[in-house]
Design a protein around this motif. Structure first.
Motif, PDB file in Angstrom:
ATOM      1  N   ARG A 112      -6.320   8.980   3.492  1.00 50.85           N
ATOM      2  CA  ARG A 112      -7.393   8.550   4.411  1.00 50.85           C
ATOM      3  C   ARG A 112      -7.773   7.083   4.220  1.00 50.85           C
ATOM      4  NH1 ARG A 112      -9.200  12.044   8.594  1.00 50.85           N
ATOM      5  NH2 ARG A 112      -8.264  14.053   8.097  1.00 50.85           N
ATOM      6  N   ALA A 113      -7.745   6.637   2.970  1.00 46.93           N
ATOM      7  CA  ALA A 113      -8.094   5.229   2.714  1.00 46.93           C
ATOM      8  C   ALA A 113      -7.063   4.312   3.362  1.00 46.93           C
ATOM      9  CB  ALA A 113      -8.176   4.977   1.215  1.00 46.93           C
ATOM     10  N   LEU A 114      -5.797   4.677   3.189  1.00 42.55           N
ATOM     11  CA  LEU A 114      -4.725   3.880   3.803  1.00 42.55           C
ATOM     12  C   LEU A 114      -4.839   3.934   5.322  1.00 42.55           C
ATOM     13  CD1 LEU A 114      -2.077   2.300   3.888  1.00 42.55           C
ATOM     14  CD2 LEU A 114      -0.850   4.429   3.449  1.00 42.55           C
ATOM     15  N   TRP A 115      -5.156   5.116   5.830  1.00 46.11           N
ATOM     16  CA  TRP A 115      -5.295   5.304   7.278  1.00 46.11           C
ATOM     17  C   TRP A 115      -6.352   4.345   7.846  1.00 46.11           C
ATOM     18  CZ3 TRP A 115      -1.718   8.656   9.122  1.00 46.11           C
ATOM     19  CH2 TRP A 115      -1.764   8.963  10.478  1.00 46.11           C
ATOM     20  N   ARG A 116      -7.490   4.241   7.107  1.00 46.88           N
ATOM     21  CA  ARG A 116      -8.555   3.325   7.569  1.00 46.88           C
ATOM     22  C   ARG A 116      -8.105   1.870   7.461  1.00 46.88           C
ATOM     23  NH1 ARG A 116     -11.899   7.435   5.372  1.00 46.88           N
ATOM     24  NH2 ARG A 116     -11.744   6.523   3.309  1.00 46.88           N
ATOM     25  N   GLU A 117      -7.312   1.604   6.419  1.00 49.61           N
ATOM     26  CA  GLU A 117      -6.815   0.241   6.253  1.00 49.61           C
ATOM     27  C   GLU A 117      -5.872  -0.129   7.405  1.00 49.61           C
ATOM     28  OE1 GLU A 117      -4.862  -2.351   2.648  1.00 49.61           O
ATOM     29  OE2 GLU A 117      -5.870  -0.469   2.150  1.00 49.61           O
ATOM     30  N   VAL A 156       4.333  10.099  -4.790  1.00 51.88           N
ATOM     31  CA  VAL A 156       3.060  10.824  -4.802  1.00 51.88           C
ATOM     32  C   VAL A 156       2.897  11.610  -3.507  1.00 51.88           C
ATOM     33  CG1 VAL A 156       0.545  10.544  -4.756  1.00 51.88           C
ATOM     34  CG2 VAL A 156       1.924   9.219  -6.381  1.00 51.88           C
ATOM     35  N   ALA A 157       3.248  10.976  -2.403  1.00 49.49           N
ATOM     36  CA  ALA A 157       3.089  11.626  -1.100  1.00 49.49           C
ATOM     37  C   ALA A 157       3.989  12.852  -0.991  1.00 49.49           C
ATOM     38  CB  ALA A 157       3.402  10.631   0.018  1.00 49.49           C
ATOM     39  N   GLU A 167       8.263  -0.833  11.533  1.00 53.26           N
ATOM     40  CA  GLU A 167       7.928  -1.009  10.112  1.00 53.26           C
ATOM     41  C   GLU A 167       7.421   0.284   9.482  1.00 53.26           C
ATOM     42  OE1 GLU A 167       8.706  -3.608   8.290  1.00 53.26           O
ATOM     43  OE2 GLU A 167       9.616  -4.416  10.112  1.00 53.26           O
ATOM     44  N   THR A 168       6.608   1.051  10.218  1.00 59.38           N
ATOM     45  CA  THR A 168       6.141   2.317   9.637  1.00 59.38           C
ATOM     46  C   THR A 168       7.323   3.269   9.450  1.00 59.38           C
ATOM     47  OG1 THR A 168       5.629   3.357  11.772  1.00 59.38           O
ATOM     48  CG2 THR A 168       3.868   2.088  10.727  1.00 59.38           C
ATOM     49  N   GLY A 169       8.277   3.204  10.376  1.00 58.56           N
ATOM     50  CA  GLY A 169       9.470   4.045  10.248  1.00 58.56           C
ATOM     51  C   GLY A 169      10.301   3.634   9.057  1.00 58.56           C
ATOM     52  N   ARG A 170      10.444   2.351   8.899  1.00 60.26           N
ATOM     53  CA  ARG A 170      11.204   1.777   7.795  1.00 60.26           C
ATOM     54  C   ARG A 170      10.604   2.180   6.444  1.00 60.26           C
ATOM     55  NH1 ARG A 170      13.910  -3.111   6.823  1.00 60.26           N
ATOM     56  NH2 ARG A 170      13.215  -3.827   4.804  1.00 60.26           N
ATOM     57  N   ALA A 171       9.283   2.193   6.386  1.00 60.07           N
ATOM     58  CA  ALA A 171       8.596   2.496   5.123  1.00 60.07           C
ATOM     59  C   ALA A 171       8.455   4.002   4.890  1.00 60.07           C
ATOM     60  CB  ALA A 171       7.216   1.842   5.120  1.00 60.07           C
ATOM     61  N   LEU A 172       8.864   4.825   5.834  1.00 63.50           N
ATOM     62  CA  LEU A 172       8.725   6.287   5.742  1.00 63.50           C
ATOM     63  C   LEU A 172       7.273   6.707   5.672  1.00 63.50           C
ATOM     64  CD1 LEU A 172      11.492   7.673   3.335  1.00 63.50           C
ATOM     65  CD2 LEU A 172      11.005   8.408   5.667  1.00 63.50           C
ATOM     66  N   LEU A 173       6.385   5.907   6.236  1.00 65.77           N
ATOM     67  CA  LEU A 173       4.954   6.196   6.180  1.00 65.77           C
ATOM     68  C   LEU A 173       4.667   7.536   6.850  1.00 65.77           C
ATOM     69  CD1 LEU A 173       2.299   4.808   5.289  1.00 65.77           C
ATOM     70  CD2 LEU A 173       2.048   4.050   7.664  1.00 65.77           C
ATOM     71  N   PRO A 174       4.029   8.474   6.125  1.00 60.82           N
ATOM     72  CA  PRO A 174       3.792   9.795   6.718  1.00 60.82           C
ATOM     73  C   PRO A 174       2.519   9.839   7.566  1.00 60.82           C
ATOM     74  CG  PRO A 174       3.265   9.821   4.361  1.00 60.82           C
ATOM     75  CD  PRO A 174       3.605   8.396   4.722  1.00 60.82           C
ATOM     76  N   GLY A 175       2.423  10.872   8.395  1.00 58.84           N
ATOM     77  CA  GLY A 175       1.222  11.094   9.197  1.00 58.84           C
ATOM     78  C   GLY A 175       1.498  10.969  10.686  1.00 58.84           C
ATOM     79  N   PRO A 176       0.616  11.548  11.503  1.00 55.68           N
ATOM     80  CA  PRO A 176       0.801  11.492  12.972  1.00 55.68           C
ATOM     81  C   PRO A 176       0.368  10.131  13.513  1.00 55.68           C
ATOM     82  CG  PRO A 176      -1.173  12.726  12.458  1.00 55.68           C
ATOM     83  CD  PRO A 176      -0.585  12.329  11.130  1.00 55.68           C
ATOM     84  N   LEU A 177       1.112   9.112  13.135  1.00 58.77           N
ATOM     85  CA  LEU A 177       0.719   7.734  13.442  1.00 58.77           C
ATOM     86  C   LEU A 177       0.768   7.444  14.936  1.00 58.77           C
ATOM     87  CD1 LEU A 177       2.888   6.376  10.551  1.00 58.77           C
ATOM     88  CD2 LEU A 177       0.420   6.012  10.668  1.00 58.77           C
ATOM     89  N   ILE A 178       1.843   7.906  15.574  1.00 58.13           N
ATOM     90  CA  ILE A 178       2.007   7.590  16.996  1.00 58.13           C
ATOM     91  C   ILE A 178       0.961   8.333  17.828  1.00 58.13           C
ATOM     92  CG2 ILE A 178       3.583   7.804  18.955  1.00 58.13           C
ATOM     93  CD1 ILE A 178       5.895   7.299  17.002  1.00 58.13           C
ATOM     94  N   ARG A 219       0.801  -1.221   0.000  1.00 57.48           N
ATOM     95  CA  ARG A 219       0.000   0.000   0.000  1.00 57.48           C
ATOM     96  C   ARG A 219       0.837   1.275   0.000  1.00 57.48           C
ATOM     97  NH1 ARG A 219      -2.994   2.232  -0.650  1.00 57.48           N
ATOM     98  NH2 ARG A 219      -4.812   2.654   0.634  1.00 57.48           N
ATOM     99  N   PHE A 220       2.123   1.164   0.291  1.00 63.65           N
ATOM    100  CA  PHE A 220       2.951   2.377   0.322  1.00 63.65           C
ATOM    101  C   PHE A 220       4.314   2.059  -0.276  1.00 63.65           C
ATOM    102  CE2 PHE A 220       5.345   5.902   2.293  1.00 63.65           C
ATOM    103  CZ  PHE A 220       4.555   6.950   1.840  1.00 63.65           C
ATOM    104  N   ASP A 221       4.319   1.832  -1.587  1.00 68.24           N
ATOM    105  CA  ASP A 221       5.562   1.483  -2.270  1.00 68.24           C
ATOM    106  C   ASP A 221       6.290   2.754  -2.724  1.00 68.24           C
ATOM    107  OD1 ASP A 221       4.015   2.379  -4.331  1.00 68.24           O
ATOM    108  OD2 ASP A 221       3.900   0.443  -5.381  1.00 68.24           O
ATOM    109  N   ALA A 222       7.336   2.572  -3.550  1.00 69.13           N
ATOM    110  CA  ALA A 222       8.150   3.719  -3.971  1.00 69.13           C
ATOM    111  C   ALA A 222       7.321   4.746  -4.738  1.00 69.13           C
ATOM    112  CB  ALA A 222       9.326   3.228  -4.818  1.00 69.13           C
TER     113      ALA A 222
END
Lengths: 293, 384
Positions: free
Chosen positions: A40-45, A31-32, A76-87, A23-26
């Motif tokens: 938002r879709a990813l967030w819900r997922e 795009v991000a 894993e979220t750190g590794r993937a550079l996933l953006p957003g206020p996840l914590i 869901r969050f590839d290169a």
């Protein structure tokens, strides 16, 4: 004593890694960068997968797991550079309605900074008078809050937030080591892979040493939840991420200095995370006091 | 991920503590560091006490006379003996941690029966003849020659960095038996009796002023062929078994000791006012983080060894790289706490600071360790 990942913990880590790879590839990362804003879709997922409700008791609709599992997920979220206020959203699960499912994006004031203020549905802490700044990290919008005076009193950081940030830093430290090694094996100069030169090889070895030392500290802090262990984990993970990203950039040579290569995104995110949780100085001071306490 | 110990492990710890509390007060006074025969006798006495109590060769296999303890039990043993202030393994280091495990793994039943029991009892001391003046990091280029002459090898050459050579009974010796073969394939492992004619031991004074090491000169020394462990020219492989032990749990006690020293340093800084310097305080805080992490990394590696069968792998290189640097940083920080006293050899920590300088060199320099990490863990290519 079995200080190793259990089968279930490995499965959880692999599951999060696969979800993010899908869901969050290169391409998604590019795009991000062009248009940040939590997907938002990813967030819900992620909510459906249990990232936010991971530590919420099952009786409250959560997954009922503990800090070690949360640390593995945020690595894993750190590794993937996933953006957003996840914590911040993870910590709000069970308190802020919709946080656990990923319906609500929650951010929190951390010292004099707040991430994702405009995009979040809920802000925890006093963000009045917040002023946007031009964030060094294209994937983390930032606002400044409160008086900009060093040493101004701020709320004591939540140790769980500090530890989960350390987990994200650990993910970055591991990822940048992989990127550097991958580049050093394939990039050829002087008729051989640059990774055959000791000067490059030793940079990579040091990246791994820092990452693996940080891993032991972060995982142990997840087990003990001891404040001194958390402070130690934070210091080592910050070092492993920031210095690792710097060395990764160096190994990439000129390409590392481009916007196109993803290396700079890891470094910039590591810088942002290093500012969270009251700064390095306080962690060092608290660990000094721990020695004589 | 679990940092708790099983009831069996806790029971092992409790019984060990109980024994240490009774045994340690019966030890004689520690000998002077320069009196080698007295040091040997002291170390032998301690080993005999361990043997009689059933703790000798804890991590050795049962069929080699050991206790077959798990890596976790070994960790507990090293942790508790250090915390109780028990003697260091000392003169028995090579026998218990290098030569013994090698013989246990590669020796014939006769060789095991001859050499292992005296090591466990503390009756015989071993030293190590691996490095040479021209074979340090490039150990496989060693040139000490051995020729077959009837039922003996005739050995000539020189060895260096041999601890306890003056008081050792045996030397685990690497010799070149086939000079025409590729360097790793012409080496043989021999057990050399240290009283054989032709051996000259010359103490080697280190920068710390003490003679912790020696040079060993070999002039046509006869070593029985029966003293060869493994096949002729297979000594490199035999040796690698030993070196992987050297990089395993060898630093457990030292990490425990470093954490104690760090606490003492902080309290000393409180007393002498250096604590008011925030730069020093932050340095101490970072060292606290560092040694907490190194302890956790030890537990991680031990758990991994336990899951994988007990022989530590290249992960030991990661630990050694980090630890050797941290130890030097610890004693450099001690010097900052001491101020002018850091120049006084009679002050605590000053000699430790000097000896810490060897840690990034001995048992594989940091540069060699980085090559190992890069090539064997990260899979980077060897240079041309």
């Amino acid at each position: 004593m079995r200080f190793q990942l259990t089968e279930d913990q490995r499965a959880l880590r692999d599951g999060v890694r696969q979800l993010l790879a899908r869901r969050f590839d290169a391409d998604a990362l590019r795009v991000a960068v062009a248009s940040p804003g939590p997907d938002r879709a990813l967030w819900r997922e992620l909510g459906a997968a249990g990232l936010f409700a991971l530590r919420l008791p099952e009786a409250e609709g959560g997954v009922g797991l503990g800090l070690p599992e949360a640390v593995l997920a945020f690595e894993e979220t750190g590794r993937a550079l996933l953006p957003g206020p996840l914590i911040a959203t993870h910590l709000a699960a069970g308190t802020v309605p919709g946080a656990d499912t990923g319906e609500a994006v929650v951010t929190a004031v951390d010292g004099s900074l707040v991430e994702w203020l405009t995009q979040a549905d809920v802000v925890r802490g006093d963000a009045s008078g917040a002023v946007p700044l031009r964030s060094v990290d294209p994937l983390t919008p930032l606002h400044r809050v409160g008086p900009d005076t060093p040493g101004a009193a701020v709320a004591a950081p939540d140790p769980v937030a500090v530890l989960l940030t350390a987990a994200e830093q650990l993910g970055t430290a591991t990822r940048v080591c992989e990127l550097a090694v991958g580049h050093a094996r394939t990039r050829e100069q002087f008729g051989q892979p640059i990774g055959a030169f000791q000067a490059v090889k030793h940079l990579c070895a040091d990246m791994l040493v820092r990452a693996e030392t940080a891993r032991a500290a972060v995982y142990a802090a997840a087990v003990t939840a001891d404040p001194a262990d958390v402070a130690a984990a934070r210091l080592l993970a910050d070092e492993a991420a920031v210095r690792g990203a710097r060395d990764c950039l160096q190994v990439h040579g000129g390409m590392g200095f481009t916007w196109e290569a993803e290396v700079h995104l890891h470094l910039k995110r590591a810088w942002v995370r290093a500012q969270r949780g009251g700064g390095v100085t306080e962690s060092e001071e608290s660990l000094a006091v721990d020695l004589v306490g | 991920m679990d940092l708790s110990y099983t009831p069996e492990e806790e029971d092992f710890r409790a019984r060990l503590r109980e024994w240490l509390a009774k045994a340690l007060p019966t030890l004689p006074a520690r000998p002077s560091p320069d009196d080698w025969p007295a040091r040997r006798a002291y170390d032998a006495g301690w080993q005999r006490m361990l043997y009689d109590a059933g703790y000798a060769g804890l991590h050795w296999p049962v069929d080699a006379g050991g206790r077959g303890a798990t890596p976790t039990q070994h960790l507990i043993f090293l942790e508790e003996t250090e915390k109780a202030g028990a003697p260091y393994v000392g003169a028995n280091f090579v026998g218990l941690l290098h030569a013994g495990p090698t013989i246990a793994a590669e020796g014939t039943p006769q060789q095991r029966a001859r050499w292992l029991p005296p090591v466990l009892r503390g009756d015989e001391v071993w030293c190590q003849g691996f490095s040479e003046p021209d074979a340090g990091s490039d150990l496989a280029s060693l040139r000490t020659r051995a020729w077959r002459d009837g039922d003996a090898y005739v050995v000539s050459g020189s060895k260096i960095w041999t601890s306890h050579a003056e008081v050792a009974d045996w030397c685990e010796l690497l010799v070149r038996t086939d000079p025409s073969a590729p360097k790793h394939r012409g080496i043989t492992w021999l057990a050399m009796p240290m009283d054989a004619p032709g051996i000259t031991v010359r103490p080697l004074r280190t920068l710390a002023g003490s003679a912790e090491f020696a040079e060993v000169f070999l002039d046509e020394v006869r070593v029985p062929v029966a003293n060869r462990v493994g096949a002729e020219n297979d000594g490199w492989r035999v040796t690698m078994v030993t070196l992987s032990f050297e990089r395993g749990t060898a630093f457990v006690g030292e990490v425990v000791a470093c954490r104690r020293v760090l606490g003492e340093l902080a309290r000393q800084a409180r007393r002498n006012g250096r604590w008011d310097d925030p730069v020093l305080r932050r340095r101490l805080g970072r060292l606290n983080a560092e040694f907490r992490a190194l302890w956790r990394l030890t537990q991680w590696n031990v758990s991994e060894a336990e899951a994988g069968g007990g022989v530590p792998g290249v992960g030991g290189s990661v630990f050694k790289l980090r630890y050797s640097h941290a130890r030097q940083e610890l004693y450099d920080t001690a010097a900052e706490v001491l101020g002018a006293d850091s120049l006084d050899l009679d002050r605590t920590w000053v000699l430790d600071r000097l000896s810490s300088l060897s840690y990034t060199i001995a048992a594989g320099t940091s540069q060699i360790q980085r090559n190992i990490v890069a090539e064997r863990i990260l899979g980077l290519p060897k240079g041309r």
